[in-house]
Design an enzyme around this catalytic site. Structure first.
Site: not given
Ligand SMILES: NC(=O)c1ccc[n+]([C@@H]2O[C@H](COP(=O)([O-])OP(=O)(O)OC[C@H]3O[C@@H](n4cnc5c(N)ncnc54)[C@H](O)[C@@H]3O)[C@@H](O)[C@H]2O)c1
Length: 270
Positions: A36, A89, A155, A159, A189
């Site tokens: 991360d 992720n 976004y 995706k 999250t």
């Molecule tokens: N939360 C939702 O509703 C949702 C829905 C569909 C998809 N997603 C996807 O799930 C994945 C995780 O998201 P989440 O909801 O757990 O969000 P989150 O913000 O809780 O976690 C994301 C993590 O990614 C890290 N991060 C961000 N930019 C980074 C980089 N450049 N390099 C390395 N790490 C980096 C952040 O520090 C964080 O720890 C993402 O790809 C997001 O697009 C989330």
């Protein structure tokens, strides 16, 4: 693939979905590289895994700095002798102001993290997994990779790209490398709860109404989907939709052609 005894690298594992996946895979007996950009979040995930008796180590990586992706793989080699599973992720949303009012750097960062970071992770992982004799690559796409998400068009574009490359690489299964992605709906999250906190007035009321109509999924439910894609030896080129109150399901591409999951078949040598 049986998870026990394997090594998994998970980017963005310092929070949310990545953390839930890290905890789950460690519980299944994998050693986990918690990668991360946020090193304190990553350290917290490692502590959670260690407290439950699992094996994990943290590495700081910004997936937009491609040399750091190489360093992440080198860290996995030094710490655990390599890796069998890569979970791309890490991801971000565009935030406010929305496209097209956001500045260029803001939307380009979304493409850099959510799409180019994933493509580069896949590109660098394939030769390493070939040397290893096979493996699994999973990416966290989104329902926004399958449908148009009006609140965040860039976004959505990123995706869709993740779903596209996943489907196009289905044929790597012949080499023992299975590439798949999960497509969650809205997940509980910090990405969602933090975005809500930053909104005020009418915008926050609109988001609350949207969340009422589309309740949030637990990150652990996404980890279950990831577990299923890793352990299903047939799964390749799959985009698994995960919505609250619905069974996890593989969303079929609109057309099917041989050699990939809906994409054009790559020409074969000879
Ligand atoms: N939360 C939702 O509703 C949702 C829905 C569909 C998809 N997603 C996807 O799930 C994945 C995780 O998201 P989440 O909801 O757990 O969000 P989150 O913000 O809780 O976690 C994301 C993590 O990614 C890290 N991060 C961000 N930019 C980074 C980089 N450049 N390099 C390395 N790490 C980096 C952040 O520090 C964080 O720890 C993402 O790809 C997001 O697009 C989330």
């Amino acid at each position: 693939m049986q998870i026990s005894g394997k090594t998994a690298i998970i980017t963005g594992a310092g929070s949310g979905i990545g953390r839930a996946c890290a905890v789950r895979l460690a519980r299944e007996g994998a050693s986990v590289v918690v990668a991360d950009v946020n090193d304190s979040g990553a350290a917290e995930t490692v502590s959670m895994i260690a407290a439950a008796g699992g094996a994990a180590a943290a590495v700081q990586v910004d997936v937009t700095r491609h040399a750091e992706i190489d360093a992440m793989f080198a860290f996995a080699r030094q710490t655990y002798g390599g890796f069998d599973i890569l979970h791309n992720n890490a991801g971000i949303g565009t935030g406010q102001p929305r496209f097209p009012d956001c500045p260029e750097e803001q939307w380009m960062r979304v493409i850099d993290v959510d799409l180019i970071g994933v493509i580069e992770g896949i590109r660098k992982a394939i030769p390493l997994l070939r040397q290893r004799g096979g493996g699994v690559i999973i990416s966290t796409a989104s329902m926004a990779g399958l449908f148009g998400f009006a609140a965040d068009p860039v976004y959505t574009a990123a995706k869709h790209g993740v779903v596209g490359i996943t489907r196009a690489l289905a044929g790597l299964k012949d080499e023992g490398i299975r590439v798949n992605c999960v497509c969650p709906g809205v997940v509980n999250t910090p990405m969602v709860t933090g975005a809500r906190e930053r909104l005020t007035g009418e915008a926050r009321a609109q988001m609350d109404e949207a969340l009422r109509r589309m309740p949030m999924i637990a990150p652990e439910d996404i980890a279950q989907g990831v577990y299923e894609l890793i352990t299903d030896d047939e799964a390749a080129g799959y985009a698994m939709g995960i919505m609250v109150g619905q069974p996890r399901r593989i969303v079929p591409p609109p057309v099917g052609l041989p050699g990939s999951s809906g994409g054009l078949a790559a020409p074969r040598a000879g």
